[in-house]
Write an enzyme that holds these catalytic residues in place. Structure first.
Site, mmCIF file in Angstrom:
data_model
loop_
_atom_site.group_PDB
_atom_site.id
_atom_site.type_symbol
_atom_site.label_atom_id
_atom_site.label_comp_id
_atom_site.label_asym_id
_atom_site.label_seq_id
_atom_site.Cartn_x
_atom_site.Cartn_y
_atom_site.Cartn_z
ATOM 1 N N VAL A 53 8.610 11.472 5.355
ATOM 2 C CA VAL A 53 7.954 12.262 4.310
ATOM 3 C C VAL A 53 6.585 12.682 4.829
ATOM 4 O O VAL A 53 5.839 11.870 5.382
ATOM 5 C CB VAL A 53 7.817 11.467 3.008
ATOM 6 C CG1 VAL A 53 7.052 12.260 1.956
ATOM 7 C CG2 VAL A 53 9.195 11.088 2.476
ATOM 8 N N LEU A 66 3.307 10.658 6.320
ATOM 9 C CA LEU A 66 2.643 9.719 5.426
ATOM 10 C C LEU A 66 2.682 8.314 6.017
ATOM 11 O O LEU A 66 3.696 7.870 6.548
ATOM 12 C CB LEU A 66 3.306 9.735 4.053
ATOM 13 C CG LEU A 66 3.275 11.057 3.294
ATOM 14 C CD1 LEU A 66 3.756 10.859 1.862
ATOM 15 C CD2 LEU A 66 1.881 11.681 3.296
ATOM 16 N N HIS A 123 7.405 5.559 1.053
ATOM 17 C CA HIS A 123 8.080 4.348 0.593
ATOM 18 C C HIS A 123 8.972 4.642 -0.615
ATOM 19 O O HIS A 123 10.082 4.105 -0.725
ATOM 20 C CB HIS A 123 7.059 3.282 0.201
ATOM 21 C CG HIS A 123 6.206 2.791 1.319
ATOM 22 N ND1 HIS A 123 4.882 3.111 1.440
ATOM 23 C CD2 HIS A 123 6.503 1.993 2.393
ATOM 24 C CE1 HIS A 123 4.376 2.522 2.513
ATOM 25 N NE2 HIS A 123 5.346 1.851 3.117
ATOM 26 N N HIS A 144 0.865 -1.186 0.000
ATOM 27 C CA HIS A 144 0.000 0.000 0.000
ATOM 28 C C HIS A 144 0.903 1.237 0.000
ATOM 29 O O HIS A 144 0.824 2.096 0.877
ATOM 30 C CB HIS A 144 -0.938 -0.012 1.199
ATOM 31 C CG HIS A 144 -2.102 0.922 1.060
ATOM 32 N ND1 HIS A 144 -2.849 1.029 -0.093
ATOM 33 C CD2 HIS A 144 -2.650 1.816 1.925
ATOM 34 C CE1 HIS A 144 -3.799 1.913 0.072
ATOM 35 N NE2 HIS A 144 -3.706 2.424 1.269
ATOM 36 N N GLY A 203 12.332 3.949 7.279
ATOM 37 C CA GLY A 203 11.864 5.315 7.489
ATOM 38 C C GLY A 203 11.935 5.754 8.936
ATOM 39 O O GLY A 203 11.668 4.974 9.851
#
Length: 291
Positions: free
Chosen positions: A178, A186, A37, A32, A149
């Protein structure tokens, strides 16, 4: 971009890359995919010749009342995004491929200390599941470098310690979070938010920023309480607001840089975020972890 689903095909392709002397980067995901990503794919490309992404919704890291069954599975859309981002190879195994004997009899990797508290307290067993599946992926791909991340700060700390403790020769790169234009980090789970909840969600990061402006001149426990109460007043159900040293050890008077971490729910959606603050009160975008 090639997509593979089985161990043997993956091993054969990776052997071919290595025979050519190519450096391999790994980006593990649960799919997803969003721009966060894709930033990991871009970072991986800077550190390697070949970028391998994985998509696997790992049942071992979900609790009994969590969203494993409803977690979005969007393989075709994810394949397109990865191909457009320049990913070379996608490994998308089934549960039976990674856990052929099921979960109940499977070896579990436990990383002490950094797995405790924070999300580890509210999601018991979660980081054991993360450490176990990442170890399996590291063993299957044997990458030179892997990218994760910063949004999942505690997860990165768990993986860093695991890599160091188990003497894995893998460079771990942490990529800055991000964010949407309004500051919301996100996340694949943002799609669960109603329009009203989505409008409110950026207040999580705004609360961390407000706390960061008061470091180091306020008592940490008082700031944590302030942040917790502020989120409640905004309509969140906070799990925690904590201020730690960058290695997630307790912050002390000697601490020169802090990470403010929070997890809070809007309805059924659990959001996490963090903010790194240095002594001069400058937010830091990311941190690096290496072998």
């Amino acid at each position: 971009m090639k997509t593979l689903h089985e161990h043997a095909a993956l091993s054969a392709q990776l052997a071919d890359y290595r025979q050519q002397g190519q450096r391999i980067a790994l980006v593990p995901t649960m799919g997803h995919l969003h721009a966060g990503h894709i930033s990991l794919i871009s970072a991986a490309r800077q550190h390697a010749d070949i970028v391998v992404a994985t998509i696997f919704v790992n049942p071992m890291q979900f609790g009994p009342n969590e969203d494993f069954d409803s977690y979005p599975r969007t393989l075709e859309a994810d394949q397109q995004k990865l191909a457009e981002a320049g990913c070379d190879l996608l490994f998308a195994p089934t549960i039976d491929t990674l856990y052929p004997q099921g979960l109940s009899h499977h070896t579990v990797i436990h990383v002490p200390e950094v797995s405790a508290g924070l999300c580890g307290q509210d999601r018991p067993g979660h980081f054991d599941g993360v450490a176990t599946v990442v170890t399996k992926l590291f063993n299957l791909v044997q990458p030179d470098v892997a990218c994760f991340g910063q949004k999942d700060y505690q997860q990165v700390a768990v993986i860093r310690k695991m890599v160091a403790d188990l003497c894995m020769s893998i460079d771990i790169i942490t990529v800055p979070t991000v964010r949407a234009a309004d500051g919301l980090a996100l996340s694949s789970r943002n799609s669960y938010l109603s329009p009203q909840q989505r409008d409110l969600a950026p207040r999580l990061y705004a609360t961390l920023q407000a706390l960061g402006q008061k470091l180091p001149h306020h008592h940490l426990s008082a700031l944590e309480t302030e942040g917790y109460q502020a989120l409640k007043a905004e309509g969140f159900k906070p799990d925690y607001v904590e201020i730690r040293a960058l290695d997630l050890s307790p912050a002390t008077a000697a601490t020169k840089a802090w990470v403010i971490l929070a997890a809070a729910r809007l309805g059924e959606t659990r959001l996490i975020d963090n903010l790194i603050i240095a002594e001069e009160l400058t937010p830091l975008g990311g941190f690096q972890a290496s072998r």
